[in-house]
Write an enzyme that holds these catalytic residues in place. Structure first.
Site, PDB file in Angstrom:
ATOM      1  N   CYS A 164       0.882  -1.168   0.000  1.00 10.36           N
ATOM      2  CA  CYS A 164       0.000   0.000   0.000  1.00 10.36           C
ATOM      3  C   CYS A 164       0.916   1.213   0.000  1.00 10.36           C
ATOM      4  O   CYS A 164       1.545   1.518   1.008  1.00 10.36           O
ATOM      5  CB  CYS A 164      -0.904   0.004   1.232  1.00 10.36           C
ATOM      6  SG  CYS A 164      -1.863   1.537   1.396  1.00 10.36           S
ATOM      7  N   CYS A 215      -0.720   4.393   2.274  1.00 12.69           N
ATOM      8  CA  CYS A 215      -0.793   4.324   3.744  1.00 12.69           C
ATOM      9  C   CYS A 215      -0.350   2.937   4.185  1.00 12.69           C
ATOM     10  O   CYS A 215       0.833   2.622   4.062  1.00 12.69           O
ATOM     11  CB  CYS A 215      -2.161   4.730   4.275  1.00 12.69           C
ATOM     12  SG  CYS A 215      -3.607   3.966   3.512  1.00 12.69           S
ATOM     13  N   SER A 216      -1.264   2.111   4.675  1.00 13.69           N
ATOM     14  CA  SER A 216      -0.844   0.796   5.169  1.00 13.69           C
ATOM     15  C   SER A 216      -1.967  -0.222   5.044  1.00 13.69           C
ATOM     16  O   SER A 216      -2.120  -1.081   5.903  1.00 13.69           O
ATOM     17  CB  SER A 216      -0.401   0.903   6.623  1.00 13.69           C
ATOM     18  OG  SER A 216      -1.457   1.468   7.383  1.00 13.69           O
ATOM     19  N   CYS A 217      -2.785  -0.132   3.991  1.00 15.34           N
ATOM     20  CA  CYS A 217      -3.897  -1.055   3.813  1.00 15.34           C
ATOM     21  C   CYS A 217      -3.370  -2.486   3.768  1.00 15.34           C
ATOM     22  O   CYS A 217      -2.374  -2.770   3.096  1.00 15.34           O
ATOM     23  CB  CYS A 217      -4.657  -0.742   2.524  1.00 15.34           C
ATOM     24  SG  CYS A 217      -5.366   0.916   2.539  1.00 15.34           S
TER      25      CYS A 217
END
Lengths: 102, 97, 204
Positions: free
Chosen positions: C109, C112-114
């Site tokens: 991702c 962000c940090s999906c």
């Protein structure tokens, strides 16, 4: 013009494969976001937007859940769930109790 | 407002840099790819981010880009790809077929 | 330097971290007092999250290796197949991408940090790091090599950037030498990293 969270393709060093077990306060921040989402009080995109608004210096310096916490606080104030004054008083109260305990 | 695309159709990601919350990564803007699948319709994150409902929902596409299209200096294989989810209002028809 | 970590030797950072914990406490107590979130709800949510581990994903992968019909359903609709296996994917669709002798999949991702947290639990720090997010889309083969994964010639790399409402799970290749193994035994070979795509499943 690229936003500072938009990292795809930028030069960077090796991937450091460190991992840490999440601290209780970090798990609480995570859980708060999930529950606020379930209750319709906050959207993931609001969290992202608030993180993206922290400024690049804070984004670089803060840890992951510090960023989340700062963003959740921002949105809760925006939505009127908590006020700046309530937060300020509560934080002072907590610090005072802690100082007494020391 | 935006037209719809079919699987396999060649699309171009709009070249734009608006302020505010956007989920189209900078490295894909202005690049051409092929529609890999339609993911469904979802509320617009650019509106959700500001506490609004994000309606009407937008079609979300998965677009497959050749690495060599994204990075002219790409050193891997020519068949390497990146798939990216992109909302309909960020896509336009590619100029050539 | 990677994000998610601190410099504990710097007093200013200690002060900041300390402040974050006080802020968390204050927000939590206010939300309790206002009846927005009860202490019990918070405790249960933490327990629920703690219970989500890569073992869930490993069970799904091992079942797909041993049950071709399930594998077909998993590739067609990851969320529905996970539900069938007793695993919720929450509000997210799950796209399951299959590694084959011709193609290797890698999930990132960049914005962000999906992460497929309903299936695998919380992501490791490196997944959220600037280096991984920046480089996985541009030099995936170099990133894979840092994880000890060198692909054979002719294997295409398919990177999946989780930018929106889908979440991704890699279905790694079943290791050789596991003919006749049961699904629970196979599941022990399925690591978290193999389901992100940075490594193959463990050899028996």
């Amino acid at each position: 013009m690229r936003a500072y969270h938009d990292l795809g393709g930028l030069p960077a060093g090796p991937v450091e494969r460190a991992e840490h077990d999440y601290a209780l306060w970090e798990k609480r921040v995570d859980a708060m976001l999930v529950l606020l989402g379930d209750k319709g009080l906050m959207r993931t995109d609001e969290l992202r937007r608030a993180i993206e608004g922290l400024g690049s210096a804070a984004y670089e310096r803060m840890s992951y859940y510090e960023r989340w916490l700062a963003a959740i606080v921002e949105i809760m104030i925006e939505r009127g769930v908590v006020t700046v004054d309530e937060l300020g008083r509560k934080m002072a109260e907590i610090e005072e109790r802690r100082d007494e305990a020391l | 407002m935006s037209r719809h695309f079919a699987v396999g159709e060649r699309v171009r990601v709009r070249q734009a840099s608006p302020p505010g919350h956007v989920r189209t990564p900078a490295y894909a803007r202005g690049k051409d790819g092929l529609v890999e699948r339609l993911c469904g319709r979802f509320a617009n994150p650019e509106e959700l981010a500001y506490g609004r409902l994000g309606l009407p929902a937008r079609t979300l596409y998965r677009v497959r880009f050749a690495q060599s299209e994204l990075w002219p200096d790409y050193r891997g294989h020519t068949s390497d790809t990146v798939d990216i989810e992109i909302y309909e209002h960020w896509l336009e028809p590619a100029i050539h077929a | 330097m990677h994000d998610g970590h601190d410099h504990p030797t710097l007093p200013e950072r200690d002060e900041e971290l300390n402040r974050a914990q006080i802020t968390e406490m204050a927000l939590r107590q206010l939300l309790h007092e206002k009846g927005v979130i009860t202490a019990d709800e918070l405790r249960r949510q933490i327990e629920t999250m703690d219970a989500r581990t890569p073992a869930q994903g490993a069970a799904v992968v091992a079942r797909a290796w041993t049950d071709p019909a399930f594998k077909a359903r998993l590739l067609a609709d990851g969320a529905a197949a996970c539900r069938e296996a007793g695993i919720s994917t929450g509000p997210f669709n799950l796209v399951v991408v299959e590694n084959t002798p011709e193609q290797h999949n890698l999930v990132v991702c960049t914005l962000c940090s999906c992460y497929p947290r309903y299936v695998l639990g919380l992501p490791p720090d490196w997944y959220k790091s600037k280096a991984y997010r920046a480089r996985a889309v541009r030099e995936p083969r170099a990133v894979l090599a840092e994880f000890g994964t060198v692909l054979a010639d002719g294997v295409a790399v398919r990177v999946h950037d989780s930018t929106a409402d889908m979440r991704y799970l890699v279905l790694p290749m079943r290791p050789n030498g596991t003919e006749g193994w049961s699904a629970p035994r196979l599941a022990e070979l399925v690591t978290r990293d193999s389901m992100i795509g940075v490594a193959p499943a463990r050899d028996p």
